[in-house]
Design a protein around this motif. Structure first.
Motif, PDB file in Angstrom:
ATOM      1  N   TRP A 134       0.831  -1.207   0.000  1.00  0.00           N
ATOM      2  CA  TRP A 134       0.000   0.000   0.000  1.00  0.00           C
ATOM      3  C   TRP A 134       0.864   1.255   0.000  1.00  0.00           C
ATOM      4  CZ3 TRP A 134      -0.373   3.957   3.665  1.00  0.00           C
ATOM      5  CH2 TRP A 134      -1.398   4.882   3.424  1.00  0.00           C
ATOM      6  N   ALA A 135       1.909   1.291   0.842  1.00  0.00           N
ATOM      7  CA  ALA A 135       2.761   2.482   0.950  1.00  0.00           C
ATOM      8  C   ALA A 135       3.503   2.756  -0.352  1.00  0.00           C
ATOM      9  CB  ALA A 135       3.757   2.319   2.098  1.00  0.00           C
ATOM     10  N   LEU A 136       4.130   1.722  -0.918  1.00  0.00           N
ATOM     11  CA  LEU A 136       4.872   1.917  -2.163  1.00  0.00           C
ATOM     12  C   LEU A 136       3.935   2.174  -3.339  1.00  0.00           C
ATOM     13  CD1 LEU A 136       7.649  -0.804  -1.705  1.00  0.00           C
ATOM     14  CD2 LEU A 136       7.906   1.678  -1.544  1.00  0.00           C
ATOM     15  N   GLY A 137       2.740   1.570  -3.301  1.00  0.00           N
ATOM     16  CA  GLY A 137       1.750   1.854  -4.333  1.00  0.00           C
ATOM     17  C   GLY A 137       1.298   3.305  -4.277  1.00  0.00           C
ATOM     18  N   THR A 138       1.026   3.783  -3.057  1.00  0.00           N
ATOM     19  CA  THR A 138       0.636   5.182  -2.878  1.00  0.00           C
ATOM     20  C   THR A 138       1.750   6.115  -3.323  1.00  0.00           C
ATOM     21  OG1 THR A 138      -0.799   4.604  -1.003  1.00  0.00           O
ATOM     22  CG2 THR A 138      -0.118   6.913  -1.199  1.00  0.00           C
ATOM     23  N   ALA A 266      -3.472   3.025  -8.451  1.00  0.00           N
ATOM     24  CA  ALA A 266      -2.234   2.502  -7.856  1.00  0.00           C
ATOM     25  C   ALA A 266      -2.361   2.071  -6.390  1.00  0.00           C
ATOM     26  CB  ALA A 266      -1.100   3.511  -8.020  1.00  0.00           C
ATOM     27  N   PRO A 267      -2.953   2.880  -5.490  1.00  0.00           N
ATOM     28  CA  PRO A 267      -3.079   2.397  -4.100  1.00  0.00           C
ATOM     29  C   PRO A 267      -3.913   1.127  -3.999  1.00  0.00           C
ATOM     30  CG  PRO A 267      -3.495   4.765  -4.227  1.00  0.00           C
ATOM     31  CD  PRO A 267      -3.463   4.248  -5.633  1.00  0.00           C
ATOM     32  N   ARG A 268      -4.971   1.041  -4.800  1.00  0.00           N
ATOM     33  CA  ARG A 268      -5.828  -0.142  -4.759  1.00  0.00           C
ATOM     34  C   ARG A 268      -5.092  -1.375  -5.290  1.00  0.00           C
ATOM     35  NH1 ARG A 268      -8.641   4.371  -5.500  1.00  0.00           N
ATOM     36  NH2 ARG A 268     -10.682   4.617  -4.503  1.00  0.00           N
ATOM     37  N   LEU A 269      -4.332  -1.201  -6.354  1.00  0.00           N
ATOM     38  CA  LEU A 269      -3.564  -2.323  -6.885  1.00  0.00           C
ATOM     39  C   LEU A 269      -2.412  -2.687  -5.946  1.00  0.00           C
ATOM     40  CD1 LEU A 269      -3.472  -1.472 -10.701  1.00  0.00           C
ATOM     41  CD2 LEU A 269      -4.851  -3.188  -9.532  1.00  0.00           C
ATOM     42  N   GLY A 270      -1.892  -1.684  -5.221  1.00  0.00           N
ATOM     43  CA  GLY A 270      -0.872  -1.980  -4.214  1.00  0.00           C
ATOM     44  C   GLY A 270      -1.426  -2.867  -3.114  1.00  0.00           C
TER      45      GLY A 270
END
Length: 403
Positions: A134-138, A266-270
């Motif tokens: 989640w963090a790296l996706g965000t 991106a956050p959702r896919l993370g």
């Protein structure tokens, strides 16, 4: 609020602004080069590719150097160096007198850049494994959104305030980034006085060499795909648009449709990567991205192109975070900065290769062939990822499940 979450907020803003700073020139670059005295269309396209890409080829050389410095001296000093340096250099671009001065300043910006690498390393180390995806996706949304929304911001500023104001306003935003980073980013860094490892010694300590190389190549191909259209979008939109009085803004909106999609996805896919595995998200995203480039060669107006690039943004939102998640999982913490530095080098090489490739292919064969070649590269990489990443990591996860 945990320190890593506060740092994530500041880093998101900083990466967004620095990415805007490196990409805002894209839609205005052909117009600015013409303003600086180049009037032949083929020359404008070729100079645009060189001027845009030169920043990234130099960044590819310096990114591992700054990654090593981050591991040695801390990540915050690298954030301050990059944000202040880019503020000065980008502001100076507004005073360029000819295309060669502009290219020289773009080259110097490549030396100074490195904010994104230091931020990614800082967040990757500070964040626990449960929240890493989640963090790296965000965080990746800042890079993607800045890179793809930057052109729309640049186009809007150029159309409403003038070409030079693009550089002055961006320089001011980067100065604000420097100030917020200095005030709010917290890092408890303890320097380990060890002998600096050579590249060979660093590489020998990387546990998953084959997988790491595959991630480097995938990151390279992805950035080639994203930036192959950078030098030609403005020209392509000019050909598609019935009204050419708002070309800079239309071109910026076309770039930015992908960025908007990436912010959403991106956050959702993370989070999805944390649940089902980054390799699964990566494989599907590569297939979609590879296929969606083909119809972009057949659009009849800018709005169709924007719609297809929005879908492309949804796919690419699952790629950069997946690469970062896998690298974090297979890399020891002591080497994270340097390995992320090499990853960013692969990305910068891809940006340079993509922008120069797009400019040259468009000049020699026509714009439509840029989309065909980009699609082919992504689909070839998809096959490689399936055998080298997807199957290997899926087998490993199955083995762990059985235990």
């Amino acid at each position: 609020m945990p320190i890593w979450k506060r740092n994530l907020i500041v880093c998101w803003f900083g990466i967004f602004v620095t990415s805007v700073g490196m990409s805002q020139i894209a839609p205005v670059l052909p117009l600015y080069i013409e303003h600086l005295g180049v009037h032949n269309t083929a020359s404008i396209v070729q100079f645009s590719g060189i001027a845009f890409g030169i920043t990234y080829i130099i960044s590819a050389v310096f990114s591992p150097i700054w990654g090593h410095a981050a591991d040695k001296f801390g990540r915050k000093p690298m954030l301050l160096r990059a944000s202040l340096g880019m503020s000065v250099v980008i502001g100076s671009m507004g005073f360029a007198q000819n295309v060669y001065e502009l290219i020289g300043l773009r080259l110097l910006m490549g030396v100074i850049a490195g904010y994104s690498t230091a931020c990614t390393t800082l967040i990757a180390i500070q964040t626990d494994k449960e929240h890493a995806g989640w963090a790296l996706g965000t965080l990746s949304t800042a890079n993607i959104a800045g890179s793809l929304l930057g052109p729309m911001i640049g186009g809007f500023i150029a159309e409403n305030f003038g070409l030079q104001k693009v550089f002055f306003i961006t320089g001011a935003l980067l100065l604000l980034t420097f100030i917020t980073t200095a005030l709010f980013v917290k890092e408890s860094f303890i320097r380990e006085d060890k002998k600096a490892l050579t590249f060979k010694e660093v590489w020998n300590t990387v546990p998953e060499k084959s997988l790491t190389i595959t991630m480097f190549v995938t990151f390279f191909v992805l950035t080639v795909a994203l930036y192959s259209v950078e030098p030609i979008i403005t020209v392509y939109v000019t050909q598609l648009a019935s009204n050419t009085s708002h070309v800079a803004l239309l071109a910026g909106m076309t770039f930015s449709s992908s960025g908007l999609a990436s912010i959403i996805a991106a956050p959702r896919l993370g989070k999805l990567s944390d649940k089902i595995g980054a390799q699964k998200v990566m494989l599907v995203a590569l297939v979609v991205a590879g296929l969606i480039f083909i119809p972009q060669a057949f659009v009849k107006n800018p709005w169709q192109l924007m719609g297809l690039r929005f879908v492309l943004g949804l796919a690419t939102a699952g790629l950069i975070p997946s690469v970062n998640i896998i690298i974090k999982k297979i890399t020891p913490d002591a080497l994270t900065g340097r390995v992320f530095g090499f990853t960013m080098s692969a990305g910068y090489l891809g940006v340079f290769g993509g922008s120069v490739l797009g400019g040259q292919v468009a000049a020699w064969f026509g714009i439509k062939y840029v989309f065909y070649i980009t699609s082919t590269l992504l689909l070839i990489n998809t096959v490689w990822v399936y055998f080298k990443v997807y199957k290997k990591l899926s087998i490993n996860e199955l083995a762990l499940y059985k235990k």
